[in-house]
Motif scaffolding. Structure first.
Motif, PDB file in Angstrom:
ATOM      1  N   SER A 102      -3.392   8.287   6.633  1.00 61.39           N
ATOM      2  CA  SER A 102      -3.466   6.006   6.320  1.00 61.39           C
ATOM      3  C   SER A 102      -2.744   5.665   5.087  1.00 61.39           C
ATOM      4  N   LEU A 103      -3.159   6.186   4.159  1.00 59.12           N
ATOM      5  CA  LEU A 103      -2.811   5.223   2.870  1.00 59.12           C
ATOM      6  C   LEU A 103      -1.120   5.715   2.824  1.00 59.12           C
ATOM      7  N   GLU A 104      -0.693   6.792   3.509  1.00 62.30           N
ATOM      8  CA  GLU A 104       1.123   7.302   3.221  1.00 62.30           C
ATOM      9  C   GLU A 104       1.535   6.023   4.069  1.00 62.30           C
ATOM     10  N   ARG A 105       0.817   5.481   5.032  1.00 58.71           N
ATOM     11  CA  ARG A 105       2.024   4.536   6.209  1.00 58.71           C
ATOM     12  C   ARG A 105       1.474   3.315   5.171  1.00 58.71           C
ATOM     13  N   ILE A 106       0.836   2.563   4.356  1.00 61.55           N
ATOM     14  CA  ILE A 106       0.714   1.579   4.204  1.00 61.55           C
ATOM     15  C   ILE A 106       1.959   1.723   3.321  1.00 61.55           C
ATOM     16  N   LEU A 107       1.749   2.537   2.466  1.00 59.28           N
ATOM     17  CA  LEU A 107       2.578   2.608   1.155  1.00 59.28           C
ATOM     18  C   LEU A 107       3.895   2.888   1.842  1.00 59.28           C
ATOM     19  N   ILE A 132       8.999 -14.692  -1.169  1.00 57.47           N
ATOM     20  CA  ILE A 132       8.702 -14.583  -1.867  1.00 57.47           C
ATOM     21  C   ILE A 132       7.200 -13.807  -2.086  1.00 57.47           C
ATOM     22  N   VAL A 133       6.245 -14.774  -0.958  1.00 57.80           N
ATOM     23  CA  VAL A 133       4.964 -15.703  -0.373  1.00 57.80           C
ATOM     24  C   VAL A 133       4.510 -13.778  -0.219  1.00 57.80           C
ATOM     25  N   ALA A 134       5.854 -13.717   0.263  1.00 59.84           N
ATOM     26  CA  ALA A 134       5.808 -12.095   1.446  1.00 59.84           C
ATOM     27  C   ALA A 134       5.646 -11.142   0.946  1.00 59.84           C
ATOM     28  N   LEU A 135       6.847 -11.095  -0.441  1.00 57.14           N
ATOM     29  CA  LEU A 135       6.315 -10.295  -1.073  1.00 57.14           C
ATOM     30  C   LEU A 135       5.661  -9.419  -1.905  1.00 57.14           C
ATOM     31  N   ILE A 136       4.423 -11.220  -2.682  1.00 55.49           N
ATOM     32  CA  ILE A 136       3.171 -11.219  -3.110  1.00 55.49           C
ATOM     33  C   ILE A 136       2.151 -10.170  -1.817  1.00 55.49           C
ATOM     34  N   LEU A 137       2.162 -10.815  -1.267  1.00 57.58           N
ATOM     35  CA  LEU A 137       1.357 -10.415   0.015  1.00 57.58           C
ATOM     36  C   LEU A 137       1.242  -8.915   0.061  1.00 57.58           C
ATOM     37  N   GLY A 141      -1.024  -6.293  -1.259  1.00 59.16           N
ATOM     38  CA  GLY A 141      -1.696  -5.073  -0.427  1.00 59.16           C
ATOM     39  C   GLY A 141      -2.107  -4.040  -0.365  1.00 59.16           C
ATOM     40  N   ILE A 142      -0.859  -3.564  -0.491  1.00 57.97           N
ATOM     41  CA  ILE A 142      -0.652  -2.101  -1.392  1.00 57.97           C
ATOM     42  C   ILE A 142      -1.177  -1.435  -2.707  1.00 57.97           C
ATOM     43  N   LEU A 143      -0.891  -2.940  -4.106  1.00 57.62           N
ATOM     44  CA  LEU A 143      -2.076  -2.640  -5.069  1.00 57.62           C
ATOM     45  C   LEU A 143      -3.355  -2.302  -4.505  1.00 57.62           C
ATOM     46  N   LEU A 144      -4.101  -3.154  -3.764  1.00 56.26           N
ATOM     47  CA  LEU A 144      -5.807  -2.710  -3.508  1.00 56.26           C
ATOM     48  C   LEU A 144      -5.494  -2.147  -2.380  1.00 56.26           C
ATOM     49  N   ILE A 276     -11.899   5.566   5.764  1.00 55.20           N
ATOM     50  CA  ILE A 276     -10.996   4.482   5.604  1.00 55.20           C
ATOM     51  C   ILE A 276     -11.985   3.912   4.311  1.00 55.20           C
ATOM     52  N   SER A 277     -11.368   3.364   3.352  1.00 53.03           N
ATOM     53  CA  SER A 277     -12.286   2.160   2.462  1.00 53.03           C
ATOM     54  C   SER A 277     -12.446   0.450   2.742  1.00 53.03           C
ATOM     55  N   ILE A 278     -12.882  -0.552   2.354  1.00 55.92           N
ATOM     56  CA  ILE A 278     -12.716  -1.960   2.555  1.00 55.92           C
ATOM     57  C   ILE A 278     -11.920  -2.097   2.134  1.00 55.92           C
ATOM     58  N   GLU A 279     -10.775  -1.888   0.726  1.00 53.16           N
ATOM     59  CA  GLU A 279     -10.185  -1.908   0.236  1.00 53.16           C
ATOM     60  C   GLU A 279      -8.762  -1.821   0.985  1.00 53.16           C
ATOM     61  N   GLN A 280      -8.984  -0.558   1.624  1.00 51.61           N
ATOM     62  CA  GLN A 280      -7.728   0.246   2.020  1.00 51.61           C
ATOM     63  C   GLN A 280      -7.473  -1.292   2.989  1.00 51.61           C
ATOM     64  N   ILE A 281      -8.290  -1.492   4.269  1.00 46.08           N
ATOM     65  CA  ILE A 281      -8.188  -2.236   5.159  1.00 46.08           C
ATOM     66  C   ILE A 281      -7.777  -3.479   4.818  1.00 46.08           C
ATOM     67  N   ILE A 282      -7.694  -3.872   3.939  1.00 42.44           N
ATOM     68  CA  ILE A 282      -7.742  -5.433   3.778  1.00 42.44           C
ATOM     69  C   ILE A 282      -6.409  -5.502   2.685  1.00 42.44           C
ATOM     70  N   GLY A 283      -5.783  -4.535   2.151  1.00 36.57           N
ATOM     71  CA  GLY A 283      -5.034  -4.182   1.775  1.00 36.57           C
ATOM     72  C   GLY A 283      -3.627  -4.188   2.521  1.00 36.57           C
TER      73      GLY A 283
END
Length: 308
Positions: A102-107, A132-137, A141-144, A276-283
């Motif tokens: 799951s983390l692999e697919r997000i990254l 630019i906003v899309a890049l920040i989001l 999300g990846i960092l979270l 799956i952590s809550i941080e991963q869902i939000i990220g």
């Protein structure tokens, strides 16, 4: 065929392709339970897929005029294929040794932002405020998601795993940017076939150097999983996504394809029993929002393909 029917069929094909791609990490994780190394597993995947691409390419060459490329263009095609389907795939397989599917697919979904940045820096394409906003989001999300999993016991080495997966996304972005210049010359289906065939060569050579190409002696489930990766995670979605893009356009395809991480999270929790952590869902939601915004702007280079 009516325009609406053509669109919905295309959207459905992209949706199915996204599901197939989402299964890749699951199948790799299942195969790793049988103590197979990354390059051997990747080689099995490529060898199982290879005959299908050869047959499809031969059939295309019979129906259409052979591709007329210069020697330099043939070399570029081979390099892009090796970059996208050998290097990117191998790095991705390495990453899955250390982190959850799951983390692999997000990254891995960082690759559309890499494509956007490469086109901006290399080809002078303007980056809009919305992008630019899309890049920040996306990066937030990846960092979270990364931070929420850094202490998870299910990860062997989350930092090293994340490094390999993000590097895979970067290399895959190079492949996509280069492919955008090659596909108009020979078509997407033929290009994919040549690229996959080219990537099979260094994959097999790597396996031969590392372990003498000893691919026998594994339990039967390993070969079943390798066959599944070769057909259902590689060959079939390759051509579904190509046909889907033809019908709905690459911008819409990138938006529809961004549902992939949701599929992977669902499959990883039900099949692999990953937590799956809550941080991963939000990220994940932030990453999907960023990818959606990039795709919505119609950036034609950000196209889902065989994601490693």
């Amino acid at each position: 065929m009516k325009t609406s029917s053509r669109y919905w069929i295309g959207a459905f094909l992209v949706f199915l392709a996204a599901f197939c791609f989402a299964c890749k990490g699951i199948l790799i994780k299942l195969a790793y339970q049988y103590q197979i190394d990354s390059i051997s597993l990747l080689t099995l995947r490529m060898l199982f897929a290879l005959p299908f691409y050869i047959v499809i390419l031969v059939n295309l060459n019979r129906k259409q005029s052979p591709a007329k490329l210069t020697s330099r263009q043939w070399a570029a095609l081979a390099i892009f294929g090796i970059t996208g389907y050998y290097f990117a795939s191998f790095f991705n397989f390495l990453g899955l040794i250390y982190i959850t599917a799951s983390l692999e697919r997000i990254l891995l979904f960082v690759y559309p932002t890499f494509v956007l940045l490469m086109n901006a820096m290399g080809f002078g394409l303007r980056v809009t405020k919305l992008q630019i906003v899309a890049l920040i989001l996306t990066y937030a999300g990846i960092l979270l998601a990364f931070w929420g999993n850094i202490e998870t016991s299910a990860q062997n080495n989350v930092v090293l795993g994340a490094f390999w997966v993000i590097l895979s996304g970067l290399v895959y972005a190079v492949y996509l940017v280069g492919s955008d210049r090659m596909i108009p010359l020979i078509g997407s289906l033929r290009y994919t076939c040549y690229a996959m065939i080219a990537a099979t060569v260094p994959t097999v050579l790597h396996c031969a150097v590392q372990n003498g190409l000893h691919l026998g002696g594994y339990p039967m489930p390993v070969y079943a999983l390798g066959l599944g990766m070769g057909i259902f995670v590689t060959v079939i979605p390759t051509f579904m996504i190509a046909e889907g893009i033809k019908r709905v356009g690459s911008g819409n395809a990138s938006i529809i394809g961004s549902i992939g991480p949701i599929f992977t999270i669902f499959l990883s929790t039900t099949i692999l029993h990953e937590t799956i952590s809550i941080e991963q869902i939000i990220g994940t939601l932030l990453v999907l929002a960023g990818v959606f915004m990039i795709g919505w702007k119609g950036n034609k280079q950000v196209t889902p393909s065989v994601t490693n």
